[in-house]
Every structure is written in C-alpha cells, then in structure tokens.
Scaffold this motif. Structure first.
Motif, PDB file in Angstrom:
ATOM      1  N   ASP A  68       0.789  -1.310  -0.070  1.00 15.84           N
ATOM      2  CA  ASP A  68       0.159   0.041   0.041  1.00 15.84           C
ATOM      3  C   ASP A  68       1.096   1.211   0.142  1.00 15.84           C
ATOM      4  O   ASP A  68       0.522   2.297  -0.692  1.00 15.84           O
ATOM      5  N   ALA A  69       1.907   1.263   0.827  1.00 14.86           N
ATOM      6  CA  ALA A  69       2.863   2.342   0.904  1.00 14.86           C
ATOM      7  C   ALA A  69       3.317   2.581  -0.415  1.00 14.86           C
ATOM      8  O   ALA A  69       3.595   3.676  -1.048  1.00 14.86           O
ATOM      9  N   THR A  70       3.728   1.547  -1.290  1.00 14.33           N
ATOM     10  CA  THR A  70       4.312   1.793  -2.449  1.00 14.33           C
ATOM     11  C   THR A  70       3.564   2.330  -3.634  1.00 14.33           C
ATOM     12  O   THR A  70       3.860   3.254  -4.344  1.00 14.33           O
ATOM     13  N   GLN A  74       3.750   5.603  -5.518  1.00 18.12           N
ATOM     14  CA  GLN A  74       3.929   6.023  -7.049  1.00 18.12           C
ATOM     15  C   GLN A  74       2.704   6.618  -7.393  1.00 18.12           C
ATOM     16  O   GLN A  74       2.951   7.361  -8.545  1.00 18.12           O
ATOM     17  N   LYS A  75       1.444   6.741  -6.664  1.00 15.99           N
ATOM     18  CA  LYS A  75       0.768   7.953  -7.054  1.00 15.99           C
ATOM     19  C   LYS A  75       0.995   9.237  -6.958  1.00 15.99           C
ATOM     20  O   LYS A  75       0.826  10.286  -7.670  1.00 15.99           O
ATOM     21  N   HIS A  76       2.075   9.397  -6.334  1.00 15.82           N
ATOM     22  CA  HIS A  76       2.751  10.672  -5.955  1.00 15.82           C
ATOM     23  C   HIS A  76       4.187  10.917  -6.563  1.00 15.82           C
ATOM     24  O   HIS A  76       4.747  11.890  -6.292  1.00 15.82           O
ATOM     25  N   GLY A  83      11.001   0.178  -8.009  1.00 13.90           N
ATOM     26  CA  GLY A  83      10.779  -0.961  -6.913  1.00 13.90           C
ATOM     27  C   GLY A  83       9.786  -0.479  -5.739  1.00 13.90           C
ATOM     28  O   GLY A  83       9.602   0.706  -5.912  1.00 13.90           O
ATOM     29  N   PRO A  84       9.911  -1.226  -4.735  1.00 10.54           N
ATOM     30  CA  PRO A  84       9.237  -0.862  -3.617  1.00 10.54           C
ATOM     31  C   PRO A  84       9.800   0.379  -2.815  1.00 10.54           C
ATOM     32  O   PRO A  84      10.667   0.402  -3.027  1.00 10.54           O
ATOM     33  N   VAL A  85       8.826   1.127  -2.244  1.00 10.18           N
ATOM     34  CA  VAL A  85       9.238   2.166  -1.479  1.00 10.18           C
ATOM     35  C   VAL A  85      10.242   1.912  -0.291  1.00 10.18           C
ATOM     36  O   VAL A  85      10.909   2.558   0.058  1.00 10.18           O
ATOM     37  N   VAL A  86       9.773   0.582   0.441  1.00 12.54           N
ATOM     38  CA  VAL A  86      10.434   0.227   1.620  1.00 12.54           C
ATOM     39  C   VAL A  86      11.600  -0.809   0.967  1.00 12.54           C
ATOM     40  O   VAL A  86      11.156  -1.880   0.489  1.00 12.54           O
TER      41      VAL A  86
END
Length: 121
Positions: A68-70, A74-76, A83-86
């Motif tokens: 969900d955080a990724t 990505q929306k922002h 890749g993933p934000v974490v």
C-alpha cells in the motif's frame, strides 16, 4: 531509519533511485465495529514534490503495508522501475515485527485472502 511507530525513508537521486524523503508513521487503533486496525500517515516528498496521505489497514491485512505504501508513493511520483518504496529489507522486517507485536498476531493467524487480492478499500 526505523524506530517503533515510524519509518523514515530517505534517498538521494541517482541511477537506481529518485529523491525520496518520506515518513511513514503508524499506530494501532481500535474500533467497536472494525476491531483492531493499523492507521498509517505517510508524508514527505518525492523529487521535491510534497504529499501527505493517511490510510487504515485491518488487523489481518496490516502485514501488506509495504504494498500500500508503494502504491501511494507511485501515485505521488515514485517511478515503478525503482521498485518498492521500502527497499531495505532490515527496515521492512523491523516494521513488520513491530506491527505484528502491537497487534498481538502470530504466524498462522487467519487472513482474508480475498481482501488481500482486492487491495485496501
């Protein structure tokens, strides 16, 4: 950098990343109807563009927080190719364990797989 209840994600722009400065705060909350859930506040900037979003995840879905955080990152402006934000596994593991401890969940607890496949509402 991780500390219980907060993950700070910071990266300078380069070949394999964008400029990212994100704070992901979380806390367990309780609702009479929904039961225990995790409330997240995600704020910071991606490539200098500020954003802030809040989202909730039910107890049995909270393990999926990085997805969900990724999606929100990505929306922002986070490009999917990065890749993933974490990205640092050690920080992910620490946050995962902290959330699990705060919720009192254990490996093998039931999960609503239909909800996981649909994503958070």
């Amino acid at each position: 950098m991780f500390e219980p209840g907060h993950l700070h994600l910071h990266a300078l722009p380069g070949l394999d990343q964008q400029a990212v400065d994100i704070h992901l705060h979380y806390e367990v909350r309780h609702d009479v109807e929904k039961g225990a859930f995790v409330h997240f506040t995600m704020d910071g900037s991606i490539d200098g563009n500020p954003f802030k979003e809040e989202f909730d995840m039910p107890k049995d879905q909270a393990f999926n927080f990085a997805s969900d955080a990724t999606r929100i990152a990505q929306k922002h402006g986070l490009h999917p190719r990065f890749g993933p934000v974490v990205r640092i596994h050690k920080e992910y593991d620490a946050m995962f364990e902290d959330i699990r401890a705060k919720l009192g969940t254990h490996p093998g607890d039931p999960v609503d797989l239909d909800q996981v496949l649909r994503g958070s509402d």
